[in-house]
Design a protein around this motif. Structure first.
Motif, PDB file in Angstrom:
ATOM      1  N   ASP A 102      13.536  22.845 -11.922  1.00 53.07           N
ATOM      2  CA  ASP A 102      13.192  22.856 -13.339  1.00 53.07           C
ATOM      3  C   ASP A 102      12.724  21.454 -13.725  1.00 53.07           C
ATOM      4  O   ASP A 102      12.657  20.555 -12.874  1.00 53.07           O
ATOM      5  CB  ASP A 102      14.369  23.324 -14.205  1.00 53.07           C
ATOM      6  N   ASP A 103      12.399  21.274 -14.987  1.00 49.57           N
ATOM      7  CA  ASP A 103      11.875  19.976 -15.425  1.00 49.57           C
ATOM      8  C   ASP A 103      12.842  18.841 -15.102  1.00 49.57           C
ATOM      9  O   ASP A 103      12.443  17.765 -14.649  1.00 49.57           O
ATOM     10  CB  ASP A 103      11.604  20.004 -16.936  1.00 49.57           C
ATOM     11  N   GLU A 104      14.119  19.073 -15.349  1.00 46.60           N
ATOM     12  CA  GLU A 104      15.117  18.032 -15.126  1.00 46.60           C
ATOM     13  C   GLU A 104      15.223  17.674 -13.647  1.00 46.60           C
ATOM     14  O   GLU A 104      15.297  16.494 -13.273  1.00 46.60           O
ATOM     15  CB  GLU A 104      16.471  18.506 -15.654  1.00 46.60           C
ATOM     16  N   ARG A 105      15.220  18.685 -12.792  1.00 46.17           N
ATOM     17  CA  ARG A 105      15.337  18.413 -11.355  1.00 46.17           C
ATOM     18  C   ARG A 105      14.094  17.715 -10.813  1.00 46.17           C
ATOM     19  O   ARG A 105      14.203  16.838  -9.948  1.00 46.17           O
ATOM     20  CB  ARG A 105      15.608  19.712 -10.598  1.00 46.17           C
ATOM     21  N   ILE A 106      12.936  18.083 -11.295  1.00 44.96           N
ATOM     22  CA  ILE A 106      11.717  17.413 -10.837  1.00 44.96           C
ATOM     23  C   ILE A 106      11.701  15.967 -11.308  1.00 44.96           C
ATOM     24  O   ILE A 106      11.294  15.057 -10.573  1.00 44.96           O
ATOM     25  CB  ILE A 106      10.470  18.190 -11.305  1.00 44.96           C
ATOM     26  N   ALA A 107      12.176  15.723 -12.514  1.00 44.79           N
ATOM     27  CA  ALA A 107      12.271  14.343 -12.998  1.00 44.79           C
ATOM     28  C   ALA A 107      13.226  13.535 -12.119  1.00 44.79           C
ATOM     29  O   ALA A 107      12.965  12.357 -11.812  1.00 44.79           O
ATOM     30  CB  ALA A 107      12.743  14.323 -14.449  1.00 44.79           C
ATOM     31  N   ALA A 108      14.315  14.166 -11.692  1.00 43.40           N
ATOM     32  CA  ALA A 108      15.269  13.479 -10.811  1.00 43.40           C
ATOM     33  C   ALA A 108      14.654  13.196  -9.450  1.00 43.40           C
ATOM     34  O   ALA A 108      14.876  12.131  -8.851  1.00 43.40           O
ATOM     35  CB  ALA A 108      16.533  14.317 -10.657  1.00 43.40           C
ATOM     36  N   ILE A 109      13.855  14.145  -8.942  1.00 45.94           N
ATOM     37  CA  ILE A 109      13.174  13.945  -7.656  1.00 45.94           C
ATOM     38  C   ILE A 109      12.186  12.788  -7.761  1.00 45.94           C
ATOM     39  O   ILE A 109      12.090  11.938  -6.862  1.00 45.94           O
ATOM     40  CB  ILE A 109      12.468  15.244  -7.221  1.00 45.94           C
ATOM     41  N   ALA A 110      11.445  12.741  -8.866  1.00 44.10           N
ATOM     42  CA  ALA A 110      10.501  11.634  -9.075  1.00 44.10           C
ATOM     43  C   ALA A 110      11.240  10.297  -9.139  1.00 44.10           C
ATOM     44  O   ALA A 110      10.771   9.284  -8.597  1.00 44.10           O
ATOM     45  CB  ALA A 110       9.704  11.867 -10.353  1.00 44.10           C
ATOM     46  N   ALA A 111      12.402  10.298  -9.783  1.00 47.93           N
ATOM     47  CA  ALA A 111      13.197   9.064  -9.857  1.00 47.93           C
ATOM     48  C   ALA A 111      13.670   8.649  -8.468  1.00 47.93           C
ATOM     49  O   ALA A 111      13.711   7.446  -8.142  1.00 47.93           O
ATOM     50  CB  ALA A 111      14.390   9.263 -10.786  1.00 47.93           C
ATOM     51  N   ASP A 112      14.009   9.625  -7.629  1.00 53.01           N
ATOM     52  CA  ASP A 112      14.424   9.322  -6.261  1.00 53.01           C
ATOM     53  C   ASP A 112      13.274   8.675  -5.471  1.00 53.01           C
ATOM     54  O   ASP A 112      13.496   7.762  -4.665  1.00 53.01           O
ATOM     55  CB  ASP A 112      14.887  10.588  -5.544  1.00 53.01           C
ATOM     56  N   VAL A 113      12.053   9.159  -5.706  1.00 57.78           N
ATOM     57  CA  VAL A 113      10.892   8.564  -5.038  1.00 57.78           C
ATOM     58  C   VAL A 113      10.731   7.111  -5.476  1.00 57.78           C
ATOM     59  O   VAL A 113      10.469   6.219  -4.652  1.00 57.78           O
ATOM     60  CB  VAL A 113       9.617   9.375  -5.328  1.00 57.78           C
ATOM     61  N   VAL A 168       0.838  -1.204   0.000  1.00 62.65           N
ATOM     62  CA  VAL A 168       0.000   0.000   0.000  1.00 62.65           C
ATOM     63  C   VAL A 168       0.870   1.250   0.000  1.00 62.65           C
ATOM     64  O   VAL A 168       0.622   2.212  -0.745  1.00 62.65           O
ATOM     65  CB  VAL A 168      -0.948  -0.013   1.220  1.00 62.65           C
ATOM     66  N   LYS A 169       1.902   1.239   0.826  1.00 60.47           N
ATOM     67  CA  LYS A 169       2.791   2.397   0.892  1.00 60.47           C
ATOM     68  C   LYS A 169       3.552   2.577  -0.424  1.00 60.47           C
ATOM     69  O   LYS A 169       3.708   3.711  -0.915  1.00 60.47           O
ATOM     70  CB  LYS A 169       3.757   2.246   2.070  1.00 60.47           C
ATOM     71  N   ASP A 170       4.007   1.485  -1.000  1.00 61.33           N
ATOM     72  CA  ASP A 170       4.729   1.584  -2.270  1.00 61.33           C
ATOM     73  C   ASP A 170       3.825   2.093  -3.397  1.00 61.33           C
ATOM     74  O   ASP A 170       4.273   2.854  -4.268  1.00 61.33           O
ATOM     75  CB  ASP A 170       5.310   0.222  -2.654  1.00 61.33           C
ATOM     76  N   ALA A 171       2.562   1.694  -3.382  1.00 54.85           N
ATOM     77  CA  ALA A 171       1.619   2.182  -4.395  1.00 54.85           C
ATOM     78  C   ALA A 171       1.453   3.694  -4.276  1.00 54.85           C
ATOM     79  O   ALA A 171       1.373   4.410  -5.285  1.00 54.85           O
ATOM     80  CB  ALA A 171       0.273   1.480  -4.255  1.00 54.85           C
ATOM     81  N   ALA A 172       1.417   4.190  -3.043  1.00 52.12           N
ATOM     82  CA  ALA A 172       1.300   5.638  -2.834  1.00 52.12           C
ATOM     83  C   ALA A 172       2.558   6.355  -3.307  1.00 52.12           C
ATOM     84  O   ALA A 172       2.484   7.450  -3.898  1.00 52.12           O
ATOM     85  CB  ALA A 172       1.045   5.927  -1.355  1.00 52.12           C
ATOM     86  N   LEU A 173       3.723   5.768  -3.088  1.00 49.04           N
ATOM     87  CA  LEU A 173       4.968   6.379  -3.547  1.00 49.04           C
ATOM     88  C   LEU A 173       5.024   6.435  -5.075  1.00 49.04           C
ATOM     89  O   LEU A 173       5.461   7.439  -5.658  1.00 49.04           O
ATOM     90  CB  LEU A 173       6.158   5.593  -3.003  1.00 49.04           C
ATOM     91  N   LEU A 174       4.580   5.380  -5.727  1.00 56.00           N
ATOM     92  CA  LEU A 174       4.543   5.397  -7.195  1.00 56.00           C
ATOM     93  C   LEU A 174       3.565   6.451  -7.704  1.00 56.00           C
ATOM     94  O   LEU A 174       3.824   7.115  -8.718  1.00 56.00           O
ATOM     95  CB  LEU A 174       4.157   4.014  -7.717  1.00 56.00           C
ATOM     96  N   ALA A 175       2.464   6.620  -6.992  1.00 54.41           N
ATOM     97  CA  ALA A 175       1.502   7.662  -7.366  1.00 54.41           C
ATOM     98  C   ALA A 175       2.127   9.047  -7.219  1.00 54.41           C
ATOM     99  O   ALA A 175       1.883   9.946  -8.045  1.00 54.41           O
ATOM    100  CB  ALA A 175       0.246   7.539  -6.503  1.00 54.41           C
TER     101      ALA A 175
END
Length: 437
Positions: A78-89, A32-39
């Motif tokens: 910026d777009d690149e940094r947000i993409a990196a943050i999403a990848a970290d999640v 459940v927690k992992d599903a929320a992180l992917l979301a």
């Protein structure tokens, strides 16, 4: 809303909601927690434009206030940094869930089964500066470890953090979790920070992330328990027995690879027996890297005629976390003198020795009392990602509960599960209802 919440301040109101949400989150399975992180990761990418628009307002305000560019760089998304943050999640999804892990378990001679297991801390408050990426990092790590999180970033990133937390809350709610597992502490004034620091009984622990002044304020003024993430007055000691090329390489990486972080070296100590051979090489390399050296008399003498920028060191230099292209440097008569200097001036973060002597390495690691002691390695390795934790919430320089880089396990506490079969202490199990016959 309960009747007592109606009289709460906005800060206490979010703390109460966080406590209720934490009780729902704590027993949920990893799936459940992992599903929320992917979301969350998906939502960050889908709503990047919304986030960068809010961030642009913060950046414009910072520039109007003539904020240093180094700070603006940490603030900017910026777009690149947000993409990196999403990848970290997404990387947090792949980490083991610490909740429920059995730390130790055994059966007593009387038949009682005893297990110590990891459990969430509960409600974690994060007080931090400038970097809005911390908003997502902290939320993801707290969620994975089963904790509700209260986020109090700096006023300079308020619009960015508001947008980010809105995205995070929508994502977790869409995944079936209470949105209140992630909340932004309302307000941009110091009063809201002070109120969070006094919310004992509602907030289980506070973690400050930032400069020495912020950390000192939280540690000294909070009634809520604090995990102290420390400043980094880190040292590199070059021993009498050393590989000169290795020592120069480790020094340069420790000091100049990235100067604005807490695991950067701020002081160089050199054994007097190797100073004549090492200092000319080190000063030339530091000069090429643009580092200003604040040296003692021996270092100043070694710098005569060189291209290095060397100024006299003051007492203040030995305790300074520069976070810039500056380095304090001294020649010491012995390894024990280096240790004494470190014990006096270090913030307890990371110290490194460069030596070819196993005996020297062993003595240094035994005597130096910091979270991390590196042997023939850069101070820059003190990091949750570099240690294989996948991520970190900060680096604790205290000695209670957590010390060093803090990953998911450090965001948990423990409890004991004791299972018996009618066991009572000090006697035999009573027979209920008498005996038959």
């Amino acid at each position: 809303m309960t009747s007592d919440q109606t009289t709460d301040s906005p800060v206490l109101a979010v703390a109460r909601r966080a406590r209720e949400a934490a009780a729902v989150l704590a027993p949920l399975p990893r799936s459940v927690k992992d599903a929320a992180l992917l979301a969350i990761a998906d939502a960050l990418l889908a709503r990047t434009a919304e986030i960068t628009a809010a961030n642009a307002e913060d950046v414009a305000k910072a520039r109007a206030a003539e904020t240093p560019e180094s700070v603006i760089d940490r603030l900017t998304l910026d777009d690149e940094r947000i993409a990196a943050i999403a990848a970290d999640v997404r990387s947090v999804v792949g980490l083991p869930d610490p909740v429920g892990e059995v730390i130790r378990g055994y059966t007593l001679p009387n038949g009682l089964d005893v297990r110590q297991i990891r459990v969430p801390l509960g409600v974690v408050g994060i007080i931090y500066e400038a970097r809005p990426n911390v908003t997502v990092d902290a939320a993801a790590l707290c969620l994975k470890s089963g904790n509700a999180v209260l986020l109090r970033g700096s006023a300079s990133a308020y619009r960015s953090n508001t947008a980010l937390v809105g995205v995070l809350r929508d994502a977790v709610a869409g995944a079936g979790l209470p949105a209140d597992v992630i909340q932004l502490v309302p307000g941009e004034s110091r009063e809201s920070v002070q109120e969070l620091m006094r919310a004992r009984g509602l907030v289980d622990v506070l973690i400050p992330r930032g400069g020495a002044s912020l950390i000192k304020t939280v540690v000294e003024g909070s009634t809520v328990p604090v995990i102290e993430t420390g400043t980094g007055n880190c040292h590199v000691y070059v021993d009498a027995d050393t590989d000169l090329a290795m020592a120069v390489g480790i020094l340069l990486n420790s000091k100049a690879q990235r100067v604005s972080v807490c695991n950067t070296a701020e002081t160089l100590l050199v054994h007097q027996d190797v100073a004549d051979a090492f200092l000319p090489l080190a000063l030339a390399a530091l000069a090429e890297a643009g580092v200003t050296v604040h040296g003692d008399d021996a270092v100043l003498k070694a710098a005569e005629g060189s291209a290095a920028t060397v100024v006299p060191a003051t007492e203040e230099d030995w305790e300074t976390e520069y976070l810039s292209y500056d380095l304090a440097a001294a020649v010491v008569p012995s390894l024990d003198a280096a240790v004494a200097h470190i014990r006096r001036w270090s913030s307890g973060h990371t110290e490194a020795i460069v030596t070819t002597s196993q005996a020297a390495a062993r003595r240094f690691t035994q005597l130096v009392d910091s979270t991390t002691v590196a042997v023939n390695a850069s101070t820059r390795f003190t990091d949750g990602g570099e240690f294989g934790f996948g991520a970190e919430i900060g680096i604790s320089t205290q000695k209670l509960h957590a010390r060093g880089p803090m990953g998911l396990p450090e965001l948990t506490s423990t409890k004991y599960i004791v299972t018996g079969d009618g066991h009572v202490r000090g006697g035999v199990t009573p027979t209920v209802g008498g005996t038959n016959g």
